[in-house]
Write an enzyme that holds these catalytic residues in place. Sequence first.
Site, mmCIF file in Angstrom:
data_model
loop_
_atom_site.group_PDB
_atom_site.id
_atom_site.type_symbol
_atom_site.label_atom_id
_atom_site.label_comp_id
_atom_site.label_asym_id
_atom_site.label_seq_id
_atom_site.Cartn_x
_atom_site.Cartn_y
_atom_site.Cartn_z
ATOM 1 N N GLU A 203 0.823 -1.210 0.000
ATOM 2 C CA GLU A 203 0.000 0.000 0.000
ATOM 3 C C GLU A 203 0.854 1.257 0.000
ATOM 4 O O GLU A 203 0.368 2.350 0.286
ATOM 5 C CB GLU A 203 -0.949 -0.006 1.209
ATOM 6 N N LYS A 335 -15.888 -1.382 3.877
ATOM 7 C CA LYS A 335 -15.267 -1.753 2.597
ATOM 8 C C LYS A 335 -16.359 -2.290 1.677
ATOM 9 O O LYS A 335 -16.920 -3.376 1.946
ATOM 10 C CB LYS A 335 -14.227 -2.844 2.823
ATOM 11 N N ARG A 364 -8.762 -1.318 -0.285
ATOM 12 C CA ARG A 364 -8.135 -2.613 -0.058
ATOM 13 C C ARG A 364 -6.656 -2.513 -0.434
ATOM 14 O O ARG A 364 -6.227 -1.540 -1.049
ATOM 15 C CB ARG A 364 -8.791 -3.711 -0.922
HETATM 16 P P1 PGA Z 1 -6.591 -5.948 2.828
HETATM 17 O O1 PGA Z 1 -6.205 -5.172 4.146
HETATM 18 O O2 PGA Z 1 -7.179 -5.015 1.853
HETATM 19 O O3 PGA Z 1 -5.278 -6.546 2.357
HETATM 20 O O4 PGA Z 1 -7.544 -7.059 3.217
HETATM 21 C C1 PGA Z 1 -6.713 -3.921 4.472
HETATM 22 C C2 PGA Z 1 -7.130 -3.867 5.936
HETATM 23 O O5 PGA Z 1 -6.966 -4.864 6.663
HETATM 24 O O6 PGA Z 1 -7.648 -2.863 6.396
HETATM 25 ZN ZN ZN Z 2 -7.914 -4.073 8.534
#
Ligand code: PGA
Ligand code: ZN
Length: 425
Positions: A203, A335, A364
């Site tokens: 990220e 999300k 994500r």
């Molecule tokens: P992920 O992690 O998008 O790799 O699942 C993001 C989070 O845990 O907030």
């Molecule tokens: Zn998380």
Amino acid sequence: MTIHSLTARRIWDSRGRPTVEVEVTNEDGSSGIGIAPAGASRGTREAVELRDGDARFGGLDVQQALRGIEREIAPALLGRDAADQAGIDATLIALDGTPNKSRLGGNALVATSLAVLHAAAAQAHQPLWRHLAQGRPVRLPLPQVQIFGGGAHAGRRVDIQDFMVIATGARSFAEAMEMTAEVYRAAGALMQERGALSGVADEGGWWPNFARNEDALDTLVAAIEKAGYVPGEQVAIALDIAASEFGHGGRYRLALENQEMDSNAFAERLLRWVDRYPIVSIEDPLAEDDEAGLVAFTRAVGHRLQVVGDDYLVTNATRVREAARLGACNCVLIKPNQAGTVTETLAALRAAQELGYGTIVSARSGETEDVAIVHLATGWNAGQLKVGSFARSERMAKWNEGIRLETRPEAPSGFAGRTALARGR
Ligand code: PGA
Ligand code: ZN
């Protein structure tokens, strides 16, 4: 005005993996694009991504998901009104017919649902955030920005997944970005001085070359100071422990420190961090299967700290209500692809808001140039936004969109700032 065409294509995400894009065009020529993001540390109750599982691209191709859109979803949505989001999402859920969206795929559904949302906003000649706000006053979200990326995003170099900062002293979204930029630079410089700089994680956060999880926290505090800010006053720390990655059945195994402990002992360690460091938010402090641990942790620190549920709540209104009944967490990570449709995402967010929980709209780890979540966070007045670090264009595109929204003549009615942080319970 009705949907005239709906097409799906395979595009590529920020990890170079296949993902689903859907484009919806209305009869008047207005159109919208929706793109499915992809997680790496997923909750077990999330909407399931449909991946081909064959030899191509490590099994990650999405041809089955695309076929489902072309053969089943498109015929069902042509001629429907894009403004009828709830009706269209109900159709998608019914078409899929499974509790976890595994038949047509959560990736197919969320890309379609978001494309319809964008098309409806375009048809109404509105930017997405205004279309969602429906005339209500809304504010730009307070950003949580990753400085070091660990866990599943950095080859498990450290156990903790996200070491983030929140510019609690910022008076505008743009100022929060300025303060974050200084801290991100300072953290990189400190890593370089210590001979520990080796690129960035998934990220965009600095790759965490640390011997102990605490070293990342010490370095983060040093970076805030080096950037000229008072830790805890102007810039505070937020963590995503992502404990479901290393905690199962009440046992927590920290690989970096080669230690295994029970839920209480792990919570004790986190509580020591909370006392020692200027931490204002902790996400998934305990694993998704450790409900009693989450309740106890919230009871211990929820009155002075934001306790965020991600894997545990999976953007699900029913789970949010149950958590509130038990007293687990005081903030919900939102999300869209965990839920699978815009309507279910909004239901989880509204349930949280009604219960007095904080809300953070989140990207994500697998993302694209798509900036929809910035509009969702703003238009739904979520208060907070999490999109990863301060590098890599799939992240910067979103931060830059926030600056655009703030500086256009028709801007939201202000910046949520530190008051968006949840506390209480
Ligand atoms: P992920 O992690 O998008 O790799 O699942 C993001 C989070 O845990 O907030
Ligand atoms: Zn998380």
